[in-house]
Design an enzyme around this catalytic site. Structure first.
Site, PDB file in Angstrom:
ATOM      1  CG  ASP A   1       4.992   4.310  -2.488  1.00 17.30           C
ATOM      2  OD1 ASP A   1       4.333   5.286  -2.902  1.00 17.30           O
ATOM      3  OD2 ASP A   1       4.626   3.124  -2.638  1.00 17.30           O
TER       4      ASP A   1
ATOM      5  N   GLY B   1       0.857  -1.180   0.000  1.00 15.49           N
ATOM      6  CA  GLY B   1       0.000   0.000   0.000  1.00 15.49           C
ATOM      7  C   GLY B   1       0.891   1.227   0.000  1.00 15.49           C
TER       8      GLY B   1
END
Length: 296
Positions: free
Chosen positions: A247, A39
């Site tokens: 990320d 995620g």
């Protein structure tokens, strides 16, 4: 130092190692399969924590996702704000990783799509003016979160990934730092050209009050904001798995700025961290430790 909270997605990733990304109508065999924490929210929180800075994770999981809290805790992420929905299923992702290190991802939002106003108020009540809020496009209620965070005077970072048309309806003028890749940059700017400079110029025209970073893979990253422009080239490495590269970049950039580094320095550290990540397999587990990035 300001407090940092990543309000975002928490996924269980099922990663298949394949010779090539599957094509429509094709059935192929996987060389291996792994289940990993993932995620974009979890990955970005993990990256910030790996720099040595304290960071909170906020988001929702089901009972099947409690191992994600254990993983985050092992990275020194504060998980006290995470909500467990006893009836919901944790978000998950099916990820294909080719032998060249490229990936293809299918998402199921699960509890990531079950954020409500009461929970938003609960999370944001723990933060004050100047604290940093990090968001992505993998949870619902983003307009409400952005609006309420702006009312509190928080510094808002938004990564509109994965990009879809819903992003265009968000109150982006309230975002302080917008971090996009080439696809997201094109979607937000409406410029279909491969000319990165043209995309950035249009983003600056549309969102001139915000700082903007565009990551461009092997071509490095560009920054504009507050009358300044910077470019940093990518580090030359052999890519094994590009999952979580963006990320990692975002997490290390935010953390580096909070540590007092200049924008050019933060871009350099974020680029270095991202390069290390792509040289390893996995998502959050591939994010480098701070000493690997900051030590000369």
């Amino acid at each position: 130092m300001h407090r940092i909270v990543v309000f975002g997605s928490l996924n269980i990733d099922t990663v298949y190692s394949v010779d090539h990304i599957v094509r429509p109508g094709e059935t192929i065999s996987s060389n291996s399969v792994m289940k990993n924490p993932g995620g974009k929210g979890l990955n970005q929180a993990s990256a910030i924590a790996r720099t040595g800075l304290p960071v909170f994770m906020a988001g929702k999981i089901g009972k099947d996702g409690e191992m994600l809290c254990s993983v985050l805790s092992s990275f020194s992420v504060d998980t006290s704000l995470i909500s467990v929905d006893q009836n919901g299923a944790t978000g998950n992702a099916m990820i294909q990783v080719s032998k060249e290190g490229e990936n293809s991802i299918v998402l199921f939002s699960g509890t990531n799509g079950m954020i409500d106003e009461e929970y938003i108020d609960y999370v944001l009540s723990h933060f004050d003016e100047g604290d940093v809020l990090v968001l992505q496009n993998e949870i619902n209620m983003l307009s409400s979160i952005i609006g309420k965070a702006r009312a509190r005077g928080m510094y808002i970072v938004f990564n509109p990934a994965p990009f879809d048309s819903s992003v265009l309806s968000l109150p982006l003028s309230s975002v302080d730092l917008l971090v996009v890749n080439e696809i997201e940059g094109a979607g937000l700017s409406g410029v279909e050209s491969l000319d990165h400079k043209a995309v950035m110029e249009e983003l600056e025209r549309r969102f001139g009050e915000s700082e903007i970073i565009m990551t461009m893979g092997k071509e490095g990253a560009m920054y504009c904001g507050k009358g300044e422009r910077y470019y940093v080239p990518a580090k030359a490495v052999e890519a094994v798995d590009t999952t979580a590269a963006g990320d990692t970049f975002i997490g290390y950039y935010i953390a580096s700025r909070e540590k007092g580094f200049s924008v050019p320095e933060a871009l350099e550290y974020a680029t270095k961290a991202s390069a290390i990540t792509v040289s390893r397999k996995g998502a959050a587990i591939s994010v480098p430790e701070g000493w690997e990035v900051y030590e000369k």
